[in-house]
Design an enzyme around this catalytic site. Structure first.
Site, mmCIF file in Angstrom:
data_model
loop_
_atom_site.group_PDB
_atom_site.id
_atom_site.type_symbol
_atom_site.label_atom_id
_atom_site.label_comp_id
_atom_site.label_asym_id
_atom_site.label_seq_id
_atom_site.Cartn_x
_atom_site.Cartn_y
_atom_site.Cartn_z
ATOM 1 N N GLY A 1 1.607 -3.778 14.788
ATOM 2 C CA GLY A 1 2.687 -3.421 13.868
ATOM 3 C C GLY A 1 3.953 -3.049 14.619
ATOM 4 N NE ARG B 1 -1.593 -6.427 12.371
ATOM 5 C CZ ARG B 1 -1.347 -5.172 12.755
ATOM 6 N NH1 ARG B 1 -1.936 -4.673 13.810
ATOM 7 N NH2 ARG B 1 -0.520 -4.412 12.069
ATOM 8 C CG ASP C 1 -5.886 1.474 18.250
ATOM 9 O OD1 ASP C 1 -5.108 0.681 17.677
ATOM 10 O OD2 ASP C 1 -6.812 2.060 17.662
ATOM 11 C CB THR D 1 1.696 2.657 16.430
ATOM 12 O OG1 THR D 1 1.236 2.975 15.112
ATOM 13 C CG2 THR D 1 1.117 3.681 17.379
ATOM 14 C CG ASP E 1 0.078 4.368 11.854
ATOM 15 O OD1 ASP E 1 0.920 4.487 10.951
ATOM 16 O OD2 ASP E 1 -0.651 3.362 11.986
ATOM 17 C CG ASP F 1 -2.876 5.604 15.339
ATOM 18 O OD1 ASP F 1 -2.071 5.381 16.272
ATOM 19 O OD2 ASP F 1 -3.369 4.691 14.650
ATOM 20 N NE ARG G 1 12.096 19.934 -2.150
ATOM 21 C CZ ARG G 1 10.919 20.494 -2.468
ATOM 22 N NH1 ARG G 1 10.715 20.981 -3.674
ATOM 23 N NH2 ARG G 1 9.945 20.534 -1.599
ATOM 24 N N GLY H 1 0.302 6.048 7.867
ATOM 25 C CA GLY H 1 -0.392 6.798 8.913
ATOM 26 C C GLY H 1 -1.838 6.355 9.083
ATOM 27 N NE ARG H 2 -3.213 1.855 11.264
ATOM 28 C CZ ARG H 2 -3.231 0.970 12.208
ATOM 29 N NH1 ARG H 2 -3.776 -0.194 11.992
ATOM 30 N NH2 ARG H 2 -2.730 1.210 13.379
ATOM 31 N N GLY I 1 9.583 20.576 3.180
ATOM 32 C CA GLY I 1 9.163 21.702 2.332
ATOM 33 C C GLY I 1 8.241 21.291 1.197
ATOM 34 C CB ALA I 2 5.659 18.660 0.884
ATOM 35 C CG HIS J 1 5.759 -2.562 4.989
ATOM 36 N ND1 HIS J 1 4.772 -2.626 4.026
ATOM 37 C CD2 HIS J 1 5.195 -2.993 6.143
ATOM 38 C CE1 HIS J 1 3.668 -3.100 4.578
ATOM 39 N NE2 HIS J 1 3.890 -3.321 5.860
ATOM 40 C CD GLN K 1 6.120 5.619 4.964
ATOM 41 O OE1 GLN K 1 5.518 6.618 5.303
ATOM 42 N NE2 GLN K 1 5.596 4.738 4.134
#
Ligand code: ATP
Length: 326
Positions: A11, A72, A103, A125, A127, A129, A154, A170-171, A185-186, A249, A251
């Site tokens: 990605g 890929r 990874d 990436t 994510d 991760d 908000r 974020g998978r 501030g969620a 996407h 993001q």
């Protein structure tokens, strides 16, 4: 080390261009010939090598995505695919490859190293991760994109006393939800690493409502559940006005933040330096604010640790009386 190549794989992530630019320019400065490989391992197998110069990477540091494009490749997973890749690299006289990706891409880099081609991986990436590094390229920009969305949502949600659910990427990793949720501030942040029952979510919302607060932001990581699913449940239980937004996407794109340009630039240079020193089969990263490098297999075997303390803190500062971490 005279000739090196750089590719982006898996990605895309904002900041990849900063890394490509730095690797190309620093490499040329060090007297190397630098090639770009289009579309990751797919392009490598198709022998698509682009000679790079100082100008080919002009005007890209501020752009999201990747100049070299990404893909890929199922074929690269096979012995035949990898043999073909090595054949083309030898034919061009390439002495080392920089792989920018996640990874899976790093396992590809390891496979090339085992076949005698020194490789260095740069973590690209959104994510976040990868366990061996505190941050990955694109994560900061993605968090800022989510923050921008939280701010805008908000405005409208609080005007209408609505509950808003924002699904983020974020998978299996909750870092984007945690960091953007904290900054935005969620009222509730849902991540795969911290199971929260539906009843607990309802309790939290009811508690807010009993205090006269009728608009709440819930950030949910995609690894937890679909925003629409939660929307339906909350609407049915509370009879409240609930809206769901899936950022998707959005993001992955956008101009990289200052932080991602900094990381991309430093890692691009670090990767070239490692190859110049004759080191391969390594990945670069950042740990406790220091740039590090590590053997690929060792890095990939590390288990990502979620920041439970920060999660707890996010709960406290979002004005919740309940702590979910013990
Ligand atoms: P993202 O985090 O965005 O998914 P990634 O690098 O993890 O990025 P993958 O699709 O997992 O993305 O991997 C990218 C490519 O790397 C694959 O298409 C494949 O060509 C190669 N690759 C993945 N795993 C391996 C492996 N075990 N051995 C060799 N090559 C691999």
């Amino acid at each position: 080390m005279k000739k090196i190549a750089v590719l982006t794989s898996g990605g895309d992530a904002p900041g990849m261009n900063a890394a490509i630019r730095a690797a190309v320019r620093y490499g040329i400065n060090e007297g190397m010939e630098v090639f770009g490989i289009e579309r990751g391992y797919a392009g490598l197998i198709e022998n698509v090598f682009l000679p790079m110069n100082m100008r080919t990477v002009s005007d890209i540091v501020q752009r999201g995505g990747t100049l070299l494009r990404t893909a890929r490749s199922a074929e690269f997973l096979t012995d035949e695919g990898q043999e073909l890749a090595v054949k083309f690299l030898h034919k061009r006289g390439i002495d080392g490859v920089i792989v920018i990706g996640g990874d899976g891409s790093f396992r590809g880099a390891e496979a090339l190293s085992k076949r005698g081609i020194p490789t260095v991986g740069i973590p690209g990436t959104i994510d976040n991760d990868l366990a061996y590094t505190d941050f990955t390229l694109g994560f900061d920009t993605a968090c800022n994109t989510v923050l921008d969305a939280i701010n805008k949502l908000r405005d409208t949600m609080s005007s209408h006393d609505r509950i808003c659910i924002i699904e983020v990427m974020g998978r299996g990793c909750g870092d984007i939800a945690l960091h953007a949720g904290l900054g935005g501030g969620a009222e509730i942040v849902l991540v795969p690493e911290v199971p929260m029952t539906y009843l607990e979510i309802l309790d939290r919302l009811n508690e807010d409502r009993s205090k006269g607060k009728f608009s709440s932001i819930i950030v949910v990581a995609e690894g937890v559940c679909k925003a629409e699913e939660l929307q339906r449940k909350i609407k049915d239980s509370l009879g409240a006005a609930v809206r769901a937004t899936v950022l998707g996407h959005l993001q992955r794109g956008g101009s990289p933040s200052a932080r991602d340009r900094y990381l991309g630039t430093c890692w691009g240079v670090q990767a070239v330096k490692l190859l110049k020193e004759g080191k391969g089969n390594r990945v670069v990263g950042i740990k406790d604010n220091r740039f590090i490098d590590m053997e690929i297999d060792k890095a990939m075997k590390m288990k990502k640790e979620f920041d439970y303390e920060l999660y707890d803190l996010a709960n406290v500062v979002s004005n919740s009386a309940i702590s979910y971490i013990h």
